[in-house]
Design an enzyme around this catalytic site. Structure first.
Site, short mmCIF file in Angstrom:
data_model
loop_
_atom_site.label_atom_id
_atom_site.label_comp_id
_atom_site.label_asym_id
_atom_site.label_seq_id
_atom_site.Cartn_x
_atom_site.Cartn_y
_atom_site.Cartn_z
N PRO A 10 35.51 34.13 31.29
CA PRO A 10 34.44 34.74 30.52
C PRO A 10 34.66 36.21 30.21
O PRO A 10 35.11 36.98 31.06
CB PRO A 10 33.20 34.54 31.40
CG PRO A 10 33.71 34.20 32.74
CD PRO A 10 35.03 33.54 32.54
N ASN A 11 34.31 36.54 28.99
CA ASN A 11 34.30 37.90 28.45
C ASN A 11 35.68 38.47 28.15
O ASN A 11 35.79 39.55 27.57
CB ASN A 11 33.50 38.86 29.36
CG ASN A 11 32.05 38.47 29.45
OD1 ASN A 11 31.41 38.30 28.42
ND2 ASN A 11 31.53 38.29 30.65
N ARG A 18 35.94 46.67 24.16
CA ARG A 18 34.97 47.37 25.01
C ARG A 18 35.68 47.80 26.29
O ARG A 18 36.67 47.20 26.67
CB ARG A 18 33.84 46.43 25.43
CG ARG A 18 33.08 45.75 24.34
CD ARG A 18 31.72 46.43 24.13
NE ARG A 18 30.77 45.60 23.39
CZ ARG A 18 30.98 45.08 22.18
NH1 ARG A 18 32.12 45.25 21.57
NH2 ARG A 18 30.04 44.37 21.59
N TYR A 23 39.90 48.04 31.10
CA TYR A 23 40.72 46.88 30.74
C TYR A 23 41.82 47.17 29.72
O TYR A 23 42.57 46.26 29.35
CB TYR A 23 39.80 45.75 30.22
CG TYR A 23 38.80 45.30 31.25
CD1 TYR A 23 39.23 44.68 32.42
CD2 TYR A 23 37.43 45.50 31.08
CE1 TYR A 23 38.32 44.26 33.39
CE2 TYR A 23 36.51 45.08 32.04
CZ TYR A 23 36.96 44.47 33.18
OH TYR A 23 36.07 44.06 34.14
N ASN A 71 43.38 34.10 34.68
CA ASN A 71 42.46 35.20 34.96
C ASN A 71 41.06 34.58 34.83
O ASN A 71 40.56 34.42 33.71
CB ASN A 71 42.64 36.35 33.98
CG ASN A 71 41.70 37.51 34.33
OD1 ASN A 71 40.76 37.35 35.11
ND2 ASN A 71 41.96 38.67 33.75
N ALA A 74 34.93 36.81 35.93
CA ALA A 74 33.89 36.88 36.98
C ALA A 74 33.78 35.56 37.77
O ALA A 74 33.29 35.56 38.90
CB ALA A 74 32.56 37.25 36.35
N GLU A 95 47.34 33.95 39.90
CA GLU A 95 46.06 34.56 39.50
C GLU A 95 46.34 35.99 39.04
O GLU A 95 47.06 36.73 39.71
CB GLU A 95 45.13 34.56 40.72
CG GLU A 95 43.77 35.19 40.46
CD GLU A 95 42.90 35.18 41.73
OE1 GLU A 95 43.36 34.66 42.79
OE2 GLU A 95 41.79 35.71 41.67
N HIS A 97 44.51 39.60 37.59
CA HIS A 97 43.37 40.46 37.25
C HIS A 97 43.92 41.72 36.61
O HIS A 97 44.86 42.33 37.15
CB HIS A 97 42.54 40.82 38.48
CG HIS A 97 41.90 39.62 39.08
ND1 HIS A 97 40.79 39.04 38.51
CD2 HIS A 97 42.24 38.87 40.14
CE1 HIS A 97 40.47 37.97 39.22
NE2 HIS A 97 41.34 37.84 40.21
N ARG A 104 37.13 48.24 43.12
CA ARG A 104 35.88 48.18 42.35
C ARG A 104 34.72 47.78 43.27
O ARG A 104 34.81 47.89 44.49
CB ARG A 104 36.07 47.24 41.16
CG ARG A 104 37.21 47.73 40.24
CD ARG A 104 37.35 46.88 39.00
NE ARG A 104 36.14 46.98 38.17
CZ ARG A 104 35.90 46.16 37.14
NH1 ARG A 104 36.78 45.22 36.82
NH2 ARG A 104 34.79 46.30 36.43
O1 CA2 Z 1 40.20 42.66 36.20
C1 CA2 Z 1 40.06 41.53 35.72
O2 CA2 Z 1 40.90 40.98 35.01
C2 CA2 Z 1 38.74 40.76 35.95
O3 CA2 Z 1 39.08 39.39 36.17
C3 CA2 Z 1 37.94 40.93 34.68
C4 CA2 Z 1 36.54 40.33 34.78
C5 CA2 Z 1 35.82 40.81 36.02
O4 CA2 Z 1 34.57 40.15 36.14
C6 CA2 Z 1 36.63 40.57 37.28
O5 CA2 Z 1 35.93 41.09 38.38
C7 CA2 Z 1 37.99 41.26 37.16
C8 CA2 Z 1 35.70 40.74 33.57
C9 CA2 Z 1 36.30 40.46 32.27
C10 CA2 Z 1 35.52 41.19 31.25
O6 CA2 Z 1 36.41 41.57 30.24
C11 CA2 Z 1 35.99 42.51 29.37
C12 CA2 Z 1 36.96 43.05 28.58
C13 CA2 Z 1 36.63 44.02 27.68
C14 CA2 Z 1 35.32 44.44 27.56
C15 CA2 Z 1 34.35 43.89 28.37
C16 CA2 Z 1 34.68 42.91 29.27
#
Ligand code: CA2
Length: 138
Positions: A10-11, A18, A23, A71, A74, A95, A97, A104
């Site tokens: 997700p996301n 963003r 990221y 990946n 969340a 995996e 991240h 974090r």
């Molecule tokens: O660090 C990572 O790759 C995470 O898997 C990213 C997840 C987060 O919930 C994990 O704790 C760590 C979130 C992905 C959200 O991706 C976005 C990318 C750009 C803008 C907003 C969100």
């Protein structure tokens, strides 16, 4: 050639649009092209915001892909369903991240998926995907 399924949760479709301070500036499409440019493996990329869809893709990977790079976003921190699907999959699992989840918030420090992963890469930015593919293909 090694067949690798690259799954994003997700996301991650928002990558590059963003929160670049966390990221990075690359979009998911950029990540896909740079992984393909390595020329080291046959790659299939998928992203979903839905847990069940990720579970379905993991189930379908059985007998078809040598490895999964995932990946889970969340869902890493919440999903026993994704862990169970990966446990039923016989191939290799890495995996990834993008951020270093251990630097974090406390709720990001534990990933259920890590119990099934042969390797966990966190904090290398989007280079983590390429590192995973190089390692699996090597
Ligand atoms: O660090 C990572 O790759 C995470 O898997 C990213 C997840 C987060 O919930 C994990 O704790 C760590 C979130 C992905 C959200 O991706 C976005 C990318 C750009 C803008 C907003 C969100």
């Amino acid at each position: 050639m090694t067949e690798i399924l690259v799954l994003n949760g997700p996301n991650l479709n928002l990558l590059g649009q963003r929160e670049p301070h966390i990221y990075g500036a690359e979009t998911l499409a950029d990540v896909e092209s740079s992984c393909r440019a390595l020329g080291l493996a046959e790659l299939t990329f998928r992203q979903s915001n839905h847990e069940g869809q990720l579970v379905d893709w993991i189930q379908e990977a059985r007998g078809r892909f040598d490895a999964i790079v995932i990946n889970p976003g969340a869902y890493s921190h919440t999903s026993i369903a994704i862990l169970d699907a990966l446990s039923a999959y016989e191939g290799r699992v890495v995996e990834v991240h993008i951020s270093n989840i251990h630097r974090r918030e406390a709720f990001r420090h534990h990933s259920h998926v890590s119990a099934r992963a042969e390797a966990v890469i966190a904090g290398l930015g989007t280079e983590g995907y390429r590192a995973a593919i190089r390692w699996l293909a090597g």
